[in-house]
Design a protein around this motif. Structure first.
Motif, mmCIF file in Angstrom:
data_model
loop_
_atom_site.group_PDB
_atom_site.id
_atom_site.type_symbol
_atom_site.label_atom_id
_atom_site.label_comp_id
_atom_site.label_asym_id
_atom_site.label_seq_id
_atom_site.Cartn_x
_atom_site.Cartn_y
_atom_site.Cartn_z
ATOM 1 N N LEU B 359 14.597 -23.443 28.169
ATOM 2 C CA LEU B 359 15.925 -23.746 28.718
ATOM 3 C C LEU B 359 17.067 -22.994 28.048
ATOM 4 C CD1 LEU B 359 15.673 -27.613 29.285
ATOM 5 C CD2 LEU B 359 15.407 -25.771 30.956
ATOM 6 N N PHE B 360 16.778 -22.267 26.958
ATOM 7 C CA PHE B 360 17.881 -21.552 26.314
ATOM 8 C C PHE B 360 18.297 -20.355 27.171
ATOM 9 C CE2 PHE B 360 16.176 -23.645 22.441
ATOM 10 C CZ PHE B 360 17.356 -24.217 21.994
ATOM 11 N N PRO B 361 19.584 -20.223 27.458
ATOM 12 C CA PRO B 361 20.033 -19.060 28.231
ATOM 13 C C PRO B 361 19.749 -17.765 27.459
ATOM 14 C CG PRO B 361 21.833 -20.657 27.910
ATOM 15 C CD PRO B 361 20.702 -21.092 27.046
ATOM 16 N N GLU B 362 19.536 -16.703 28.185
ATOM 17 C CA GLU B 362 19.237 -15.429 27.517
ATOM 18 C C GLU B 362 20.455 -14.878 26.778
ATOM 19 O OE1 GLU B 362 17.401 -12.414 29.871
ATOM 20 O OE2 GLU B 362 15.759 -13.775 30.439
ATOM 21 N N THR B 363 21.627 -15.346 27.181
ATOM 22 C CA THR B 363 22.862 -14.762 26.650
ATOM 23 C C THR B 363 23.289 -15.332 25.298
ATOM 24 O OG1 THR B 363 24.001 -16.406 27.972
ATOM 25 C CG2 THR B 363 23.872 -14.185 28.872
ATOM 26 N N ILE B 364 22.495 -16.264 24.726
ATOM 27 C CA ILE B 364 22.986 -16.878 23.490
ATOM 28 C C ILE B 364 22.885 -15.957 22.281
ATOM 29 C CG2 ILE B 364 22.585 -19.264 24.173
ATOM 30 C CD1 ILE B 364 20.126 -19.225 22.372
ATOM 31 N N ASN B 365 21.987 -14.970 22.354
ATOM 32 C CA ASN B 365 21.901 -14.023 21.254
ATOM 33 C C ASN B 365 23.196 -13.223 21.206
ATOM 34 O OD1 ASN B 365 21.544 -11.527 19.881
ATOM 35 N ND2 ASN B 365 19.341 -11.860 19.944
ATOM 36 N N ASN B 366 23.875 -13.264 20.073
ATOM 37 C CA ASN B 366 25.122 -12.495 20.029
ATOM 38 C C ASN B 366 25.073 -11.343 19.030
ATOM 39 O OD1 ASN B 366 25.257 -14.079 17.849
ATOM 40 N ND2 ASN B 366 27.023 -15.269 18.487
ATOM 41 N N GLY B 367 23.983 -10.587 19.131
ATOM 42 C CA GLY B 367 23.871 -9.354 18.362
ATOM 43 C C GLY B 367 24.724 -8.255 18.990
ATOM 44 N N LEU B 368 24.632 -7.068 18.420
ATOM 45 C CA LEU B 368 25.438 -5.937 18.893
ATOM 46 C C LEU B 368 25.197 -5.636 20.371
ATOM 47 C CD1 LEU B 368 25.214 -3.233 16.063
ATOM 48 C CD2 LEU B 368 27.238 -4.518 16.800
ATOM 49 N N GLU B 369 26.290 -5.298 21.057
ATOM 50 C CA GLU B 369 26.185 -4.819 22.442
ATOM 51 C C GLU B 369 26.209 -3.297 22.506
ATOM 52 O OE1 GLU B 369 28.703 -7.834 25.097
ATOM 53 O OE2 GLU B 369 29.708 -7.314 23.220
ATOM 54 N N ILE B 370 26.856 -2.695 21.509
ATOM 55 C CA ILE B 370 27.029 -1.237 21.532
ATOM 56 C C ILE B 370 26.794 -0.680 20.126
ATOM 57 C CG2 ILE B 370 28.646 0.663 22.010
ATOM 58 C CD1 ILE B 370 30.325 -1.687 23.494
ATOM 59 N N LEU B 371 25.935 0.319 20.034
ATOM 60 C CA LEU B 371 25.762 1.025 18.767
ATOM 61 C C LEU B 371 26.253 2.458 18.934
ATOM 62 C CD1 LEU B 371 24.452 0.908 15.849
ATOM 63 C CD2 LEU B 371 22.494 2.083 16.908
ATOM 64 N N CYS B 372 27.126 2.920 18.050
ATOM 65 C CA CYS B 372 27.537 4.320 18.055
ATOM 66 C C CYS B 372 26.613 5.086 17.130
ATOM 67 C CB CYS B 372 28.972 4.466 17.559
ATOM 68 S SG CYS B 372 30.198 3.734 18.644
ATOM 69 N N LEU B 373 25.979 6.123 17.663
ATOM 70 C CA LEU B 373 25.119 6.937 16.807
ATOM 71 C C LEU B 373 25.987 7.769 15.869
ATOM 72 C CD1 LEU B 373 22.281 8.134 19.207
ATOM 73 C CD2 LEU B 373 22.587 5.954 18.022
#
Lengths: 458, 458
Positions: B359-373
């Motif tokens: 039942l946990f929504p997939e969106t609860i992980n709040n890790g990085l959305e964008i990594l700049c190389l």
């Protein structure tokens, strides 16, 4: 049972709703910034094994760690000679297997080593949890307090120094706490000074004296250095640091010239120059940055950059944050060569500064917005049906539980600063209506119960 | 120092980012509901004075409370005869002035009495903090765990029973955990049974046996009652409760007839009837409600309604919440006549049920959305300028700190499930552009750096 007069242990605090709201405002702002910068939360147990904590904070620290008495018959297995001698120091590890965490740094180091195979390095974590210290309580110093830490381990890159400066700027800007000064120094510069004075083992005496420059002035510092056995000639060599002034870049120039014979010192200058160069192109929002060579915090701990945050000018307060780079934190738990850098926010002091400057928004109190008065069960039922809809709209709303005198119910609304009251008396019940009273303006309007979702709250 | 193999005390846990995210999802949902219902947060210290806690939870409880060893020379002031006799039980209060809280209820009672002059009654508070118990650890039972409690003190109104039922429904609906059963009973009905069997002092034996009805059936329960010395005649009188079936209202009818000679018992039926009557007009969203006369939790504690929450059918799990009304919680601390009612949510078990039902929504992980190389310092500076803007948009974004091999940096993005990567190499730097790569689809697009605020993220 005899009645007990309620109290709490000295150095601890109860937090009432208004205080929790203020703390949560700060914590949520910090969390939000941590997350935006890519730090993720971990939590570790409140108590660690005795051996995990002991010996990590010096003798004084060891003494200030709260130990947990073993459960059951703790006298079993205690050495007779220690028991008979009532030797508290030797008995402590025999009576206690666990201790309350003293900071978040050692538990974090333990965590990184223990979970190293699950982690991807560089690993960025934040941790906001209470710590405990058996310190003598005094104004602003407690036996239980929160630490708010963010660290990265697994990279030597100086871009992280820049990231943490931006993080500080971002948090204090979001808190509307403008004009804090991010003071920066570098342990390698301090080591350079030690090389210059020719006595590596006098480094602590030297930095302790230097740290007092603000308070006792140049002459005072020199007197203390002499008293500690640092020679006149040595002091002469480092004299320029007593009158370092001007911009970050200008101070670096002076230091570079002064430390020309110290390879380590020059490395420190180079590291700070890198930071200074990049920041030219990355203007801070509201914070100031200043090179402060008197900054030494936790000297035996930091190996590169050292940070400390000073409250805005005019506010009397010790540092409200600090941190730095450490190169060998995890080796005590068996993982070598992992460089880390981290910062900490002083939650209590930030709160005190924000109180003083009146910076907490008025909206942080999240008590009731709407109270339904209670005229009896039939009316209360009608109110409760309205409440379901109001709560689904996200409104904070409740029924006064008893059909008490209306004066008493209104007083409850006033004391709790509830801005709206809903009234359903006998006639409203019959008409399918309710009265909405604005407690601030004193105005009131009549609505049909079917209109509850159409109210414009203001 | 010798290298230590890192470990944590048994019964405690480290929480990694994904686990913290799940817990916070539950906690935030509960907090949100608490607030909507007008409960406000308080926090109390992790340790209380020894005397505040001891004697409140029975002998077993006293044993399970973690005591904190006094600081300094704790052997001073200890009675010689107890020391020489190594009498752990008598020594404990001499070696320890403080203890870790065992639950949130006793600290709350202490808080209410201590702060009574600052509070407006009825006072509604919630509290979400860890508690500690020196219990033998086992699956799902820990030595440190969170309790999530909401209580109202200062009113006898039965509308509060209804409010807590709605609160449970609201929380589990918001968690998408549909079909939980809110089991309700009333201590006065149990007292009525005791009157009927004619032996008030057998009430605990009676309820303990009755509680096993699910597991050992009617015959088993009767056998146990007989073994405990409850007479055949007495059992005959209460036989209808072994086969109580049908709706809430129907069960109440049977009980009313059965308890006709017990004033207390009838009061219990009346209280539950009130709740049943109102709920007809206040349909629950996703929870079910059931009258369960076998429910007795904390018998010596509750005086009216008793609640317990069962997970949805098909899920094997003990209760995931519970609570009830108590009439005399604060009197031990000197404040009499304050009725209270409260409920608790079982955070760990709710998490286990939600895991099982996915039942946990997939969106609860709040890790990085964008990594700049990171292609080097000049490119990294350009990335850092972009990052400032991305973070101001609320994006979770960071620079890979080292100019490592691109393969390694891409692996970092993959391992951390970062959905977007920004690439600024030499040519992008010259052209004032950046490449945005979608790591899921593998597609990439080129933007001007001035266009960073116009990106549609998807």
């Amino acid at each position: 049972m005899a009645v007990q007069k309620p109290s709490i242990p000295k150095g601890t605090r109860d937090f009432s709703p208004n205080e929790v709201a203020k703390r949560n405002f700060i914590i949520n702002t910090i969390k939000n910034a941590f997350t935006t910068f890519g730090f993720q939360p971990i939590e570790t147990p409140s108590f660690e094994n005795y051996d995990t904590l002991m010996g990590k904070y010096g003798e004084e620290g060891d003494r200030l760690i709260f130990k947990i008495l073993n459960s059951g018959d703790f006298t079993q297995g205690v050495k007779s000679e220690d028991w008979e001698a009532k030797n508290a120091q030797r008995l402590t590890p025999q009576l206690s297997e666990k201790a309350l965490r003293y900071d978040l740094t050692v538990p974090f180091a333990r965590y990184v080593v223990q979970h190293q195979n699950e982690l991807t390095f560089p690993f960025k974590r934040y941790q906001i949890q209470p710590v405990w210290r058996a310190d003598r309580p005094q104004k602003g110093r407690f036996r239980e307090f929160y630490q708010c830490d963010a660290d990265v381990v697994g990279s030597h890159s100086l871009w992280q120094e820049i990231e943490f400066i931006q993080l500080y700027d971002c948090v204090f800007t979001a808190l509307n706490l403008k004009g804090v000064t991010i003071k920066i120094n570098n342990r390698k510069i301090l080591s350079g000074f030690a090389e210059m004075i020719g006595e590596q083992d006098k480094l602590i005496d030297f930095t302790v004296a230097l740290d007092k420059l603000d308070k006792i002035g140049k002459e005072g510092v020199i007197a203390e250095m002499l008293a500690k056995g640092i020679g006149t000639e040595a002091i002469e060599k480092v004299k320029p640091i007593f009158s370092l002034e001007g911009s970050f870049a200008k101070k670096l120039e002076v230091l570079k010239a002064m430390l020309s014979s110290s390879e380590t010192g020059l490395k420190g200058v180079e590291e700070l120059s890198f930071v200074e160069q990049q920041l030219k192109h990355l203007p801070l929002q509201t914070a100031l940055i200043d090179l402060d060579v008197t900054l030494a915090r936790g000297l035996n701990y930091y190996t590169g950059a050292i940070f400390e945050i000073a409250a805005p000018e005019g506010v009397q307060m010790g540092s409200i944050g600090g941190g730095g780079r450490y190169d060998d934190l995890t080796s005590i738990f068996g993982l070598k060569g992992v460089s880390g850098i981290g910062v900490s926010f002083g939650l209590d002091r930030i709160g005190l500064v924000m109180d003083e400057l009146n910076l907490f928004p008025e909206t942080i109190n999240n008590g009731l917005e709407i109270l339904c008065l209670n005229f009896g069960d039939a009316e209360a039922l009608q109110c409760t049906q309205l409440l379901q809809q109001l709560r689904q709209q996200g409104k904070r709303a409740a029924l006064y539980p008893d059909a008490a005198k209306i004066k008493k119910q209104m007083e409850y609304a006033n004391k709790n600063q509830i801005p709206f009251v809903i009234i359903i008396g006998e006639s409203e019940l019959q008409n399918g209506t309710f009265v909405l009273k604005n407690m601030l303006s004193g105005t009131q309007e009549v609505y049909k119960t079917s209109e509850v979702n159409t109210i414009v709250w203001q």
